[in-house]
Design a protein around this motif. Structure first.
Motif, mmCIF file in Angstrom:
data_model
loop_
_atom_site.group_PDB
_atom_site.id
_atom_site.type_symbol
_atom_site.label_atom_id
_atom_site.label_comp_id
_atom_site.label_asym_id
_atom_site.label_seq_id
_atom_site.Cartn_x
_atom_site.Cartn_y
_atom_site.Cartn_z
ATOM 1 N N GLY A 10 77.911 -1.699 39.570
ATOM 2 C CA GLY A 10 78.202 -1.264 40.922
ATOM 3 C C GLY A 10 79.131 -2.142 41.719
ATOM 4 O O GLY A 10 80.015 -2.807 41.182
ATOM 5 N N CYS A 11 78.883 -2.207 43.009
ATOM 6 C CA CYS A 11 79.852 -2.661 44.003
ATOM 7 C C CYS A 11 79.916 -4.180 44.147
ATOM 8 O O CYS A 11 79.137 -4.926 43.547
ATOM 9 N N ASN A 14 76.648 -5.813 45.258
ATOM 10 C CA ASN A 14 75.758 -6.100 44.136
ATOM 11 C C ASN A 14 76.200 -7.354 43.391
ATOM 12 O O ASN A 14 75.379 -8.192 43.003
ATOM 13 N N CYS A 48 72.928 0.297 40.068
ATOM 14 C CA CYS A 48 73.686 1.090 41.030
ATOM 15 C C CYS A 48 73.192 2.531 40.963
ATOM 16 O O CYS A 48 72.714 2.982 39.911
ATOM 17 N N SER A 58 72.846 2.854 34.731
ATOM 18 C CA SER A 58 71.864 1.811 35.038
ATOM 19 C C SER A 58 70.690 1.889 34.072
ATOM 20 O O SER A 58 70.231 0.867 33.544
ATOM 21 N N CYS A 79 69.992 -0.753 43.727
ATOM 22 C CA CYS A 79 69.888 0.536 44.420
ATOM 23 C C CYS A 79 69.125 1.576 43.616
ATOM 24 O O CYS A 79 68.369 2.372 44.190
#
Length: 444
Positions: A10-11, A14, A48, A58, A79
Motif C-alpha cells: 500500500g501507500c 503504511n 492495504c 494482502s 487497513c
C-alpha cells in the motif's frame, strides 16, 4: 536475539508506519533480517485494502509469509486488518490481527516475543473502533530506514467520505501531529544527515484542522522552512481544493533555500466529468481543476504535476470517460496514476446502479495509461540538455549499477559515479531518456 521482518503493502503512510515499527523493534533489541536469505522469529504484514485487489494481495502476502516462515509468529496489521479482521484471523497460521487503532502498540506487544499470545475469536470484537480515535498516533519510532528520502507521517484519517472510498472506515477521522512534534522530528532527521523529508498523510490538506488552536499545512511548511533543518521538503498527495496559492508559492522560492518545498504536486482528479465528480462526492469541477493546474505552472513553470484518475466509476459512460481523457490530454501534467474502480462493501458506490463492465474498464485504463506514458515522456524531454539539481540515493540500480537520484521536480536520473556521491546533491546535465522510464545524465 529475536529476529523480525516487516512486509508492507500500500501507500506511503503504511511504509512510514512500517519503518517506524521496525525502528522501535530494533531499539528494543530485536534484529531485522533479510527475508530472502534468513528465517525470522516474527513476521509483521502491514496490509492495504484500498481496492478489492489490494485486499486479495494482502491475504496472499499473509499466506506466503506463513509458508515461507513456518516457525515464525505472524502478526497482521494495517487497513485490511481493520476492515476485515475475521478474514485474516481465519487464515490458518495467523497469530495476531491488529487494526490501525492499535498498530502503534505492536512493538510494545512484541516486547516479550516468547509469550506472544494467540488472538481468541472473541478478541476480534474488542479491537479499537477507529471511528472513535480522536488523537494522532504516529509511528512508534522515527521512520528512517534505508531510504535517502524518509517519510514522515504528520496526519492520519480522512473526513471526506467520497462515495467510492473505504479509507475513512479503515483510518478514521482526520488527526494531526502537533506542529512542535513535526518540527522536532524533521530536526532529528536533519541531524541524522537526511537532505529531504517527505511529509505524508491520508488527507494531508486537512493537517492541523483538528488541533487546538487550529492551524494548517501552509503554516507548518513555513515553520519547517524557517527552521532550515533539511534542504528539501516534499509533500505527498494533496486534494485540489486544499492546494492554496500560498503553498504553491512556497515551491517557487530559490533552489538554494533550506527547507524549500519541492516543485512537485500530486493532485487527485479522479474524473474529468462533472456529473461523475458530483456522484463521487468530490468538491470541485473540471474547470476548477484545469485552472489549478494552469495556475501552478504559471507560478512554478518547471513543477511536476501528478494526477490520480479513477476509471469505470458507476455511471461512467463513454462520453464521461472521454471528458476525463480530453481534460488530461490538454493539460500539461507530468504523469498519471490510473486506478480502475473497485466496489468496496461499506461504501455508497458499492450498491450504485450502472456498474461499468470490467472489460470496458480495463480497456479505458489502458488508454489512460498510454496517455500517461506520453505525458511523462513529454515532461522528461523538456529537460534533456539542461542542468538539474539531483539528490543521489544511497543505493545503485540493480541492473546497471549506476547511481540513482531524483530532482526536486520528480525526475529520476541515473549517472555514473563513486559511492561518495551517496546522499549528496549534484548538478547533473540530463543527456537522454532511458528505456526504463528514467533519464540519464552526467555530472556537470
Amino acid at each position: 536475539m529475536k529476529t523480525f521482518i516487516v512486509k508492507t503493502l500500500g501507500c506511503k503512510v503504511n511504509q512510514c508506519e512500517s519503518e517506524g515499527i521496525a525502528r522501535t523493534l530494533i531499539e528494543s533489541g530485536l534484529e531485522p533480517v533479510d527475508g530472502d536469505l534468513d528465517a525470522a522469529d516474527i513476521v509483521i504484514i502491514n496490509t492495504c485494502t484500498i481496492t478489492a485487489k489490494a485486499g486479495m494481495q494482502s491475504r496472499q502476502a499473509v499466506r506466503q509469509a506463513i509458508r515461507a516462515y513456518p516457525e515464525a509468529r505472524i502478526v497482521v496489521t494495517g487497513c485490511h486488518a481493520q476492515i476485515a479482521p475475521g478474514e485474516l484471523h481465519d487464515i490458518d497460521g495467523v497469530d495476531w490481527v491488529v487494526g490501525n487503532g492499535d498498530k502503534h502498540k505492536i512493538p510494545e506487544m512484541l516486547r516479550d516475543t516468547a509469550s506472544l499470545p494467540l488472538m481468541a475469536d472473541e478478541s476480534l470484537h474488542d479491537r479499537t473502533d477507529i471511528a472513535l480515535v480522536d488523537r494522532f498516533q504516529g509511528p512508534p519510532g522515527i521512520a528512517h530506514g534505508s531510504r535517502t528520502r524518509p517519510f514522515l507521517k504528520i496526519q492520519d484519517g480522512c473526513n471526506a467520505f467520497c462515495t467510492y472510498c473505504i479509507v475513512p472506515h479503515a483510518r478514521g477521522r482526520s488527526r494531526s501531529m502537533s506542529q512542535d512534534q513535526v518540527i522536532a522530528q524533521v530536526g532529528q532527521l536533519g541531524r541524522l544527515g537526511y537532505r529531504e523529508v517527505v511529509l505524508t498523510g491520508i488527507h494531508l490538506g486537512c493537517y492541523g484542522h483538528d488541533l487546538h488552536p487550529t492551524t494548517d499545512l501552509y503554516s507548518l511548511l513555513c515553520r519547517i522552512r524557517d527552521a532550515g533543518a533539511v534542504e528539501r521538503i516534499r509533500i505527498s498527495s494533496i486534494e485540489p481544493a486544499e492546494l492554496s496559492d500560498e503553498i504553491i508559492d512556497l515551491a517557487a522560492s530559490g533552489n538554494t533555500e533550506r527547507g524549500r518545498l519541492c516543485r512537485h504536486f500530486h493532485i487527485p482528479l479522479q474524473s474529468g466529468d462533472d456529473g461523475i465528480l458530483e456522484r463521487m462526492h468530490r468538491p470541485y469541477g473540471r474547470d476548477y481543476f484545469k485552472a489549478l493546474v494552469l495556475r501552478i505552472l504559471e507560478r512554478v513553470p518547471d513543477a511536476a504535476i501528478g494526477v490520480d484518475t479513477l476509471i469505470g466509476f458507476p455511471g461512467e459512460s463513454e462520453t464521461a470517460f472521454q471528458n476525463t481523457y480530453a481534460l488530461i490530454e490538454v493539460l500539461p501534467v507530468s504523469y498519471l496514476h490510473v486506478f480502475p474502480f473497485s466496489p468496496r462493501n461499506g461504501t455508497p458506490a458499492f450498491s450504485f446502479k450502472d456498474q461499468v463492465p470490467f472489460p470496458e474498464v480495463k480497456q479505458r485504463c489502458q488508454r489512460m495509461r498510454e496517455l500517461g506514458a506520453k505525458k511523462r515522456m513529454a515532461f522528461y524531454e523538456r529537460f534533456v540538455g539542461k542542468a538539474v539539481d539531483v539528490l543521489v540515493e544511497g543505493t545503485r540500480d540493480r541492473n546497471d549499477l549506476r547511481l540513482k537520484g531524483l530532482t526536486d521536480n520528480y525526475i529520476p536520473v541515473k549517472i555514473e559515479g563513486p559511492d561518495a556521491y551517496y546522499n549528496t546533491r549534484r548538478k547533473i546535465r540530463i543527456t537522454a531518456i532511458s528505456g526504463d522510464g528514467s533519464t540519464e545524465g552526467v555530472v556537470c
